[in-house]
Each structure stands twice: as C-alpha cells, then as structure tokens.
Design an enzyme around this catalytic site. Structure first.
Site, PDB file in Angstrom:
ATOM      1  N   GLU A 322     -12.995  73.855  86.246  1.00  0.00           N
ATOM      2  CA  GLU A 322     -14.411  74.002  85.895  1.00  0.00           C
ATOM      3  C   GLU A 322     -15.166  74.347  87.178  1.00  0.00           C
ATOM      4  O   GLU A 322     -15.932  73.534  87.712  1.00  0.00           O
ATOM      5  CB  GLU A 322     -14.956  72.720  85.261  1.00  0.00           C
ATOM      6  CG  GLU A 322     -14.351  72.417  83.903  1.00  0.00           C
ATOM      7  CD  GLU A 322     -14.853  71.112  83.296  1.00  0.00           C
ATOM      8  OE1 GLU A 322     -15.551  70.345  83.997  1.00  0.00           O
ATOM      9  OE2 GLU A 322     -14.534  70.849  82.122  1.00  0.00           O
ATOM     10  N   GLU A 443      -9.377  72.564  77.427  1.00  0.00           N
ATOM     11  CA  GLU A 443      -9.832  71.180  77.258  1.00  0.00           C
ATOM     12  C   GLU A 443     -10.794  71.096  76.086  1.00  0.00           C
ATOM     13  O   GLU A 443     -11.700  71.929  75.951  1.00  0.00           O
ATOM     14  CB  GLU A 443     -10.558  70.640  78.504  1.00  0.00           C
ATOM     15  CG  GLU A 443      -9.663  70.328  79.678  1.00  0.00           C
ATOM     16  CD  GLU A 443     -10.437  69.671  80.819  1.00  0.00           C
ATOM     17  OE1 GLU A 443     -11.483  69.035  80.548  1.00  0.00           O
ATOM     18  OE2 GLU A 443      -9.989  69.798  81.971  1.00  0.00           O
TER      19      GLU A 443
END
Length: 517
Positions: A322, A443
C-alpha cells in the site's frame, strides 16, 4: 498491510458510492490474438489447434457429446483435452473444430441476442467470422455482438449477446491469452489467503506474536485455498546499504522454504514488498524521495527476481503493498499527482527489473499497485506497464466500520451496503478487467466481533463471500487478509489458528473456498 503493531487505519475509509457502468466495448479497438483472424490475410494465420477457455467458468468451449454433425451444440465443459475441445483459427476468420471438420457458426446466420452457436459446414459466411478484442471478448463482426456463455456450469451453451464486459464474455484462445488476460493461467487460481504478520513482521518472523510458519500450516491452508500471498518486509534483512542493498541469504533461504512448501501443495504464490512502505519507512512515493527510493527498490527486486528465476509460473511477484506518503498522508484519498508519478515509475522499474533477469522471469506474472492499493482515485491514476503478463493489485476494506471497528451498528451484513465494496469492484472492472488486464484483490476481509454473547462470524462470511462472488463475475481474484489474530474485536483478522493449525472460523473459510470451487 494490516497488523496489530502498525495500525493501518485511524479513521473509516471514505465511503464512495460507485455507479455501475455499462461497458459496450466489443465493436472497437479490435486486436486479433490470431494474426490474420478476421483480416482476410492468410500469410500469418495461426494454425495450431488449442482450447478456448472461459474466464468466468474456467471451462473449455466444447462440442456437445463430442458431436461432429451439423447443428451440434457448442457449450462449455470441464477442460479434458479431448478432440471435442480443440479449435483451430483460420486465415479467413473462421474457427475450425478439426475433429468434425466443421466451423463455429451462429445458427441460421442470426444476429439477435440469444442466437445459439453450433457446428456447421465451413462456408465463409458472416455467421462464421470471429475477431478477438483487446478486452478479451470474441466478436462476430456481422452482428456486432460478443461470444457469450449462458452460464458457468457444465453444458452451458454458447450464444451471441450485446457486449457488456462481463467475465462470461471473456476468453483465452489457444492458451495465448487476449490483451494480457492469460485466462488459462488465471482460471487455475481459486480462493486466496494471506500469511500476514509473519514475513512482513519486523524485525523478525515471530516478533509480532505469530509462531514460525510450518509446513503443517501451509498444508492446512492448501486444503481450502490455492493462492498464497506472502507479505515480505525486506529492509530489516539487508546486510548492506547503498549501493548494493544486499539481502541476507539466510532470510531468502527461509522464504524459499515456505514458497517450496506451498508450490509442492499445488498452490500459486505471490511474494511482495510489504512494510518497506508506510509509516516512516524508506519506500515513500514522492518526487523528492525518489533519488533515495528508486535505487533501493530496484536493487531489492533485482535480487529477488534473480534468486527465484528458476521457478515456474506458480510464483508471482507483487511490486508493493500500500505505497503511501510518510505516516500515511492522503492514503484514503488515493494520493496526489506527486505520488502518482512516483508510483508509476516504480511499477515500471519493477517490471523492467524482473524482465531483465530473463528465463522464467521473462513471462512471470507480475502485480503492479496504485497508490495505497486504493481502488478509486489511486487506481484512476495508475499507469499499467505495457506487458502481456502484468496484473493489478488492489485492496478493499469497504466499509472500514464493518471490517474492523467494534461499532455495534456495523456487525450485520444484510446486503444493504453491498454497493460500497461493489463500487470498488466496478471501478477496477472499468479500468482494468474490461480491458483484459487481470485484477487481484490481494487484501480484503473483516474482523469477527462479539455480539450478544456470541460473535458475528456468519455476517463476516456474508460480507467476504459477497465480495468474492461479485469480483468473480468479472474474472477478478480475491485473497482474504489473515494476520494471525484469532480473538474477537478490532484488528482480529485471523482465520487460521497458527498454534493449533486449525481454522478459527471454519464457516468463513468454507464459504470463501466454495465461491471458487
């Protein structure tokens, strides 16, 4: 990036209601997979028979009951290698079934929605012309409609229908793939699971409370999932700084051990670069930081790609997790122009670094990532490198109030908030899936929370299976987050009890696994 030590969220995600976009892309941007298909050019036509595989079902285009007569129904069926599933593209745009000597044909030369596909004597008419599009669809130019599976089960018949960009209209032809979809590869990938807070824990594998990963754990995971993501934080395991940024060979060897266990169990494995970005770590995607970030990033990926170069396509690499500004700046908004340029440069570097190794790395599947793995603004500003074996990694924990916090009003998933994660999936389809670029939700997930003396594991199952099912219709893959925390409450994303090697929430796991069965 979820962990009990590095809280990824301090406020709910911004809730964005996405609008469903109807995609009508079949009649434009035609890019033949078979050179010469539908062009009238015979000299470069591909003549080797092979399969045509549906992205949604993972099943093969099949002549029903191995029929050879005119009018034989063309359907999808479990891929079995028989002559009924062999198709040969020809220079005039037709597709021959060599076993019968007959061509893929629209019954009666019809052009309306729902017109069935059959075998018929090859005759060169418009009913037997087919062209492959850049988004993975196969179009009949005469009708302007797409080859469409009327379902995903065995014996679902083929027809033509208005092009909508859905997974039942996306195909991989002769194992070649269309626009980079690689359907034969991705159809083999089912439900995915994250080994979170282990190899990404800092400074060591067990430092965040999880036991060392064992073969028994991987064997247990493989009973329900065949796609394993191993988040890896590299910086604690560097034995030198600039310019080499040497990775500790003992750490690489330990990672290899787990990768080998998973591949021996028939799993696909995604190795990424995880907590190297986020917080105040080194991987900060901004113009000012790039002179320091880029050399280290490249050095690490060149070493990883070289170390695993001999592995076959069961191993994938993912550029980042991320990526975000120091301490998560603008993470929820998807970044700024300063971030987007740096992210796109790093993703391009990543692909170049791996490809330069050659061998199996020349065609290994690689996952690139937008700012924050954000499926809205971040994804909108992602430039996907021009490479036939590149997919996009994105995350959704939408709405965060249900996924993690213990707020009592967010413990039930009854379908009324489906539009929130659906908006993320829709945007990823608009940007990538509909254009033939595979998407992996590397995710997603929700914590199990205490409710009235019990827990809401059934509601978590509702949420997670909805996302997996909704993403599946666009051919997208999902990997549930598991950080090993198996209590109830905030940040307890654990599904596998890694001490007892049993499933903490079997209802969730069984239902997730069934989505892709």
């Amino acid at each position: 990036m979820r962990s009990g030590r590095q809280r990824p969220h301090t406020r709910p995600r911004r809730l964005v209601r996405a609008v469903l976009v109807a995609l009508a892309v079949c009649a434009t941007s035609l890019v033949p997979v078979w050179t010469g298909l539908g062009t009238g050019t015979a000299s470069a036509a591909v003549t080797t028979p092979g399969t045509i595989v549906g992205s949604q079902s993972g099943r093969c285009v099949d002549a029903a009951a191995a029929g050879t007569a005119n009018g034989t129904v063309v359907q999808i069926y479990d891929c079995n290698g028989t002559v009924a599933q062999q198709w040969q593209p020809r220079a005039d745009g037709s597709v021959l079934n060599p076993n019968s000597g007959r061509c893929l044909d629209i019954t009666g030369g019809a052009t309306a929605n729902g017109s069935r596909v059959q075998l018929y004597d090859c005759n060169g008419t418009g009913a037997q012309k087919w062209q492959v599009n850049s988004n993975g669809t196969v179009t009949n130019p005469q009708s302007g409609k797409c080859l469409d599976a009327n379902g995903s089960a065995n014996s679902s018949y083929l027809q033509i229908w208005d092009c909508g960009g859905t997974a039942n209209q996306q195909w991989t032809v002769n194992g070649t793939g269309t626009g980079g979809t690689g359907g034969d590869f991705w159809s083999g990938i089912k439900a995915g699971w994250n080994l979170g807070n282990s190899f990404d824990a800092t400074p060591c594998e067990t430092c965040w409370g999880n036991p060392a990963t064992t073969k028994a754990m991987i064997d247990q995971v493989a009973t329900k999932f065949n796609f394993l993501r191993i988040p890896v934080t590299w910086y604690p395991h560097l034995t030198s700084g600039a310019p080499n940024y040497t990775i500790d060979p003992a750490f690489l060897g330990r990672l290899k051990q787990v990768v080998d266990w998973a591949i021996a169990d028939g799993m696909y494995v995604d190795v990424n670069m995880h907590h190297d970005g986020g917080g105040d770590q080194w991987l900060i995607p901004s113009a000012a930081r790039m002179p320091q970030v880029e050399p280290e990033f490249n050095a690490i990926w060149k070493q990883v790609a070289g170390y695993f170069a001999g592995y076959d396509q069961h191993l994938l690499f993912e550029a980042m997790n991320e990526p975000q500004d120091a301490n998560g700046g603008n993470r929820y908004g998807g970044g700024t122009s300063d971030n987007w340029g740096a992210i796109n440069t790093l993703n391009r570097d990543f692909v170049n670094d791996v490809r330069a190794v050659g061998g199996n790395d020349a065609t290994r599947w690689l996952l690139v990532v937008p700012y924050g793995a954000n499926a809205q603004t971040g994804a909108n500003n992602l430039v996907v490198p021009n490479d036939s074996h590149v997919a996009v990694s994105v995350h959704t924990y939408n709405p965060w109030a249900f996924c993690s916090t213990t707020a009592p009003n967010y413990t039930t998933w009854d379908g009324s908030m489906n539009y929130l994660p659906d908006g993320d999936v829709n945007n990823a389809n608009r940007l990538f899936s509909s254009k033939g670029i595979p998407v992996v939700w590397t995710e997603f997930g929700a914590t199990v929370k205490p409710v009235g003396g019990g827990n809401n594991s059934d509601q978590v199952a509702n949420f997670e299976t909805h996302i997996a099912s909704y993403a599946k219709q666009y051919g997208q893959k999902t990997m549930v987050w598991d950080n090993g925390s198996t209590g109830t409450g905030d940040d307890q994303f654990g599904l596998l009890n890694r001490n007892s090697v049993t499933w903490q929430w079997p209802t969730v796991v069984n239902r997730l696994s069934a989505v892709y069965s």
